[in-house]
Design an enzyme around this catalytic site. Sequence first.
Site, short mmCIF file in Angstrom:
data_model
loop_
_atom_site.label_atom_id
_atom_site.label_comp_id
_atom_site.label_asym_id
_atom_site.label_seq_id
_atom_site.Cartn_x
_atom_site.Cartn_y
_atom_site.Cartn_z
N CYS A 14 -17.35 -19.25 25.46
CA CYS A 14 -17.08 -20.33 24.50
C CYS A 14 -18.22 -21.34 24.57
CB CYS A 14 -15.74 -20.96 24.88
SG CYS A 14 -15.33 -22.48 24.01
N HIS A 15 -18.36 -22.13 23.52
CA HIS A 15 -19.41 -23.15 23.54
C HIS A 15 -19.20 -24.14 24.69
CE1 HIS A 15 -22.67 -24.87 20.87
NE2 HIS A 15 -22.67 -25.61 21.95
N THR A 16 -17.96 -24.32 25.13
CA THR A 16 -17.70 -25.26 26.22
C THR A 16 -18.32 -24.77 27.54
OG1 THR A 16 -15.67 -25.90 25.10
CG2 THR A 16 -15.88 -26.59 27.39
N HIS A 72 -13.49 -19.46 30.80
CA HIS A 72 -12.10 -19.92 30.65
C HIS A 72 -11.38 -19.17 29.53
CE1 HIS A 72 -14.49 -22.26 27.82
NE2 HIS A 72 -13.39 -22.41 27.09
N GLU A 73 -11.94 -18.01 29.11
CA GLU A 73 -11.35 -17.30 27.97
C GLU A 73 -11.12 -15.83 28.37
OE1 GLU A 73 -12.45 -18.52 23.60
OE2 GLU A 73 -13.60 -16.73 24.08
N CYS A 79 3.60 -26.49 33.31
CA CYS A 79 4.49 -26.44 34.49
C CYS A 79 5.95 -26.59 34.09
CB CYS A 79 4.10 -27.51 35.51
SG CYS A 79 4.62 -29.19 35.06
N CYS A 101 6.44 -31.63 34.70
CA CYS A 101 5.76 -32.93 34.85
C CYS A 101 6.20 -33.84 33.70
CB CYS A 101 4.24 -32.75 34.85
SG CYS A 101 3.56 -32.29 33.25
N CYS A 111 4.90 -32.51 30.29
CA CYS A 111 5.64 -31.34 29.77
C CYS A 111 7.04 -31.76 29.31
CB CYS A 111 5.74 -30.25 30.84
SG CYS A 111 4.23 -29.31 31.09
N CYS A 114 -0.29 -30.83 30.21
CA CYS A 114 0.40 -30.80 31.51
C CYS A 114 -0.47 -31.50 32.55
CB CYS A 114 0.60 -29.33 31.89
SG CYS A 114 1.28 -29.06 33.53
N ARG A 138 -4.02 -31.27 36.93
CA ARG A 138 -5.23 -31.65 36.21
C ARG A 138 -6.28 -32.28 37.14
NH1 ARG A 138 -9.35 -32.19 34.63
NH2 ARG A 138 -10.21 -32.65 32.58
N CYS A 191 -8.82 -19.23 24.53
CA CYS A 191 -9.35 -20.52 24.06
C CYS A 191 -9.51 -20.54 22.54
CB CYS A 191 -10.66 -20.90 24.75
SG CYS A 191 -11.21 -22.55 24.20
N ARG A 247 -18.38 -14.69 18.54
CA ARG A 247 -17.93 -14.63 19.93
C ARG A 247 -18.56 -13.45 20.63
NH1 ARG A 247 -16.65 -19.26 20.97
NH2 ARG A 247 -14.70 -19.77 22.01
P1 NAD Z 1 -20.18 -22.42 18.18
O1 NAD Z 1 -21.52 -22.63 18.79
O2 NAD Z 1 -19.67 -21.03 18.03
O3 NAD Z 1 -20.12 -23.08 16.71
C1 NAD Z 1 -20.63 -24.34 16.39
C2 NAD Z 1 -20.98 -24.33 14.89
O4 NAD Z 1 -21.32 -25.66 14.50
C3 NAD Z 1 -22.19 -23.46 14.56
O5 NAD Z 1 -21.89 -22.60 13.46
C4 NAD Z 1 -23.27 -24.46 14.19
O6 NAD Z 1 -24.20 -23.95 13.24
C5 NAD Z 1 -22.43 -25.60 13.63
N1 NAD Z 1 -23.10 -26.90 13.64
C6 NAD Z 1 -23.88 -27.44 14.60
N2 NAD Z 1 -24.30 -28.67 14.24
C7 NAD Z 1 -23.75 -28.92 13.02
C8 NAD Z 1 -23.81 -30.02 12.12
N3 NAD Z 1 -24.52 -31.11 12.41
N4 NAD Z 1 -23.13 -29.93 10.96
C9 NAD Z 1 -22.42 -28.81 10.65
N5 NAD Z 1 -22.34 -27.73 11.46
C10 NAD Z 1 -22.99 -27.79 12.63
O7 NAD Z 1 -19.17 -23.27 19.06
P2 NAD Z 1 -17.58 -23.06 19.20
O8 NAD Z 1 -17.30 -22.12 20.32
O9 NAD Z 1 -17.01 -22.83 17.87
O10 NAD Z 1 -17.16 -24.52 19.72
C11 NAD Z 1 -17.21 -25.63 18.84
C12 NAD Z 1 -16.92 -26.92 19.59
O11 NAD Z 1 -15.56 -26.94 20.00
C13 NAD Z 1 -17.73 -27.09 20.87
O12 NAD Z 1 -18.04 -28.47 21.02
C14 NAD Z 1 -16.76 -26.65 21.95
O13 NAD Z 1 -17.11 -27.16 23.20
C15 NAD Z 1 -15.48 -27.22 21.40
N6 NAD Z 1 -14.20 -26.67 21.87
C16 NAD Z 1 -13.16 -27.52 22.04
C17 NAD Z 1 -11.91 -27.06 22.39
C18 NAD Z 1 -10.75 -27.99 22.55
O14 NAD Z 1 -9.73 -27.60 23.11
N7 NAD Z 1 -10.84 -29.22 22.06
C19 NAD Z 1 -11.72 -25.69 22.62
C20 NAD Z 1 -12.81 -24.83 22.43
C21 NAD Z 1 -14.05 -25.33 22.05
N1 AHE Z 2 -14.70 -32.22 30.85
C1 AHE Z 2 -15.13 -32.86 29.63
C2 AHE Z 2 -14.27 -32.56 28.45
C3 AHE Z 2 -14.16 -31.09 28.12
C4 AHE Z 2 -12.95 -30.92 27.27
O1 AHE Z 2 -12.57 -31.81 26.50
N2 AHE Z 2 -12.29 -29.79 27.41
C5 AHE Z 2 -11.17 -29.46 26.55
C6 AHE Z 2 -11.11 -27.99 26.44
S1 AHE Z 2 -12.57 -27.32 25.71
C7 AHE Z 2 -12.24 -25.66 25.81
O2 AHE Z 2 -13.27 -24.98 25.29
C8 AHE Z 2 -9.83 -29.92 27.15
O3 AHE Z 2 -8.89 -29.16 27.33
N3 AHE Z 2 -9.73 -31.16 27.42
C9 AHE Z 2 -8.55 -31.74 28.01
C10 AHE Z 2 -8.64 -31.77 29.50
O4 AHE Z 2 -7.68 -32.20 30.13
O5 AHE Z 2 -9.70 -31.37 30.03
C11 AHE Z 2 -15.31 -34.35 29.80
O6 AHE Z 2 -15.70 -35.00 28.81
O7 AHE Z 2 -15.09 -34.84 30.92
ZN ZN Z 3 -13.30 -22.86 25.08
#
Ligand code: NAD
Ligand code: AHE
Ligand code: ZN
Length: 375
Positions: free
Chosen positions: A40-42, A62-63, A92, A95, A98, A106, A110, A169, A370
């Site tokens: 994943c991008h994360t 994480h996936e 869980c 907590c 939850c 949860c 954490r 994820c 992916r």
């Molecule tokens: P990815 O790299 O597969 O996709 C990102 C996309 O954004 C690409 O297609 C890229 O071309 C596009 N992009 C980049 N800059 C841009 C801009 N300025 N305007 C428009 N498009 C733009 O990444 P992903 O795996 O899809 O992850 C996306 C984001 O979500 C990451 O920041 C990742 O860390 C985050 N994420 C968050 C959670 C969560 O639970 N909140 C879960 C998974 C991933």
């Molecule tokens: N550790 C980072 C933040 C990263 C983050 O926000 N992670 C998401 C999942 S991304 C999955 O690809 C998340 O679950 N956040 C809630 C949590 O409890 O971590 C930071 O900024 O410190």
């Molecule tokens: Zn992820």
Amino acid sequence: MKTRAAIAFEKSRPLEIVELDLEGPKQGEVLVEVKATGICHTDEFTLSGADPEGLFPAVLGHEGAGIVVDAGPGVTSLRKGDHVIPLYTPECRNCPSCLSRKTNLCTAIRATQGQGVMPDGTSRFSYEGRMVHHYMGTSTFSNYTVLPEIAVAKIREDAPFDKVCYIGCGVTTGIGAVINTAKVEAGATAIVFGLGGIGLNVIQGLRLAGADMIIGVDVNDDKKAWGERFGMTHFVNPKEAGGDLVAHLVNMTKRGADQIGGADYTFDCTGNVDVMRTALEACHRGWGQSIIIGVAGVGQEVRTRPFQLVTGRVWKGTAFGGARGRTDVPRIVAWYMDGKIAIDPMITHTMPLERINEAFDLMHAGKSIRSVVVY
Ligand code: NAD
Ligand code: AHE
Ligand code: ZN
């Protein structure tokens, strides 16, 4: 025992494939043989050094999906042979969070998860006698990993590991952001920023929810065809928006007698704080909701004029799509097995662990949706 794993020894350095030492599961923990893991991008975000919580050396990932091969004392809900998906957001069921029924976040473990250790404060991983950190409580870039029982979803045995690992994820985050966080209704207008592994799942979630207009925004024109495959109705490359992307999007979404534009729902799937602002401001006044999914690096902050919120736009965020993993993940696996959601076409590359660094190269080049490592 020994386990083959990809270690991040330092930020911004390629992962190294080594044999790690792994201690067996302790109280309330299980040992899982990881069969497949998505990248994943994360993972890239943490490896790059942008993650405020990033720790090294660590086993990222994480996936995943795999099989329980051993259970520690006190484990009641899992046993040897169970097919499972590790959960970076545990459930869980005990907590305050939850029990609130208001969040999926949860809090049971954490704090230790963020410190790269198991709930007892120690790591199960080591290399040449030196402690190696866990990551997001999952560390799926190791062929074997130890997980707390509450951070494991049991899934059906006919689900293919190399596909359903993505539910750990990306799939759940994207679809969950639409269904659980935004609660999108049929007929809605939506804009998705960033059509990668998450954004395309937001798009398929919007189609599932019955959204009418689904605008995808990406700087990479190759993503137009990708978005259309999953339900996107319009594509915008910001470079072709005449210098004012908000105005362009608001104009595209004008409707009703008053011709006020703006989307009912917008989703940031880029992690870029400027895009997050655009996403908020492209919402309809009075009710538009903008959901932040992307994670932003250390020191980054979001900005907007408070007037945007005074006039009724709502800024929200979501982690793991608001999903309660042990409850929701088995259901999402069933949706996939029943053909209600697509996963296979989004898995553009598979590779053995030895070639995991190629997955990061493909992501940087915008060539993959992916990549999945199959052990
Ligand atoms: P990815 O790299 O597969 O996709 C990102 C996309 O954004 C690409 O297609 C890229 O071309 C596009 N992009 C980049 N800059 C841009 C801009 N300025 N305007 C428009 N498009 C733009 O990444 P992903 O795996 O899809 O992850 C996306 C984001 O979500 C990451 O920041 C990742 O860390 C985050 N994420 C968050 C959670 C969560 O639970 N909140 C879960 C998974 C991933
Ligand atoms: N550790 C980072 C933040 C990263 C983050 O926000 N992670 C998401 C999942 S991304 C999955 O690809 C998340 O679950 N956040 C809630 C949590 O409890 O971590 C930071 O900024 O410190
Ligand atoms: Zn992820």
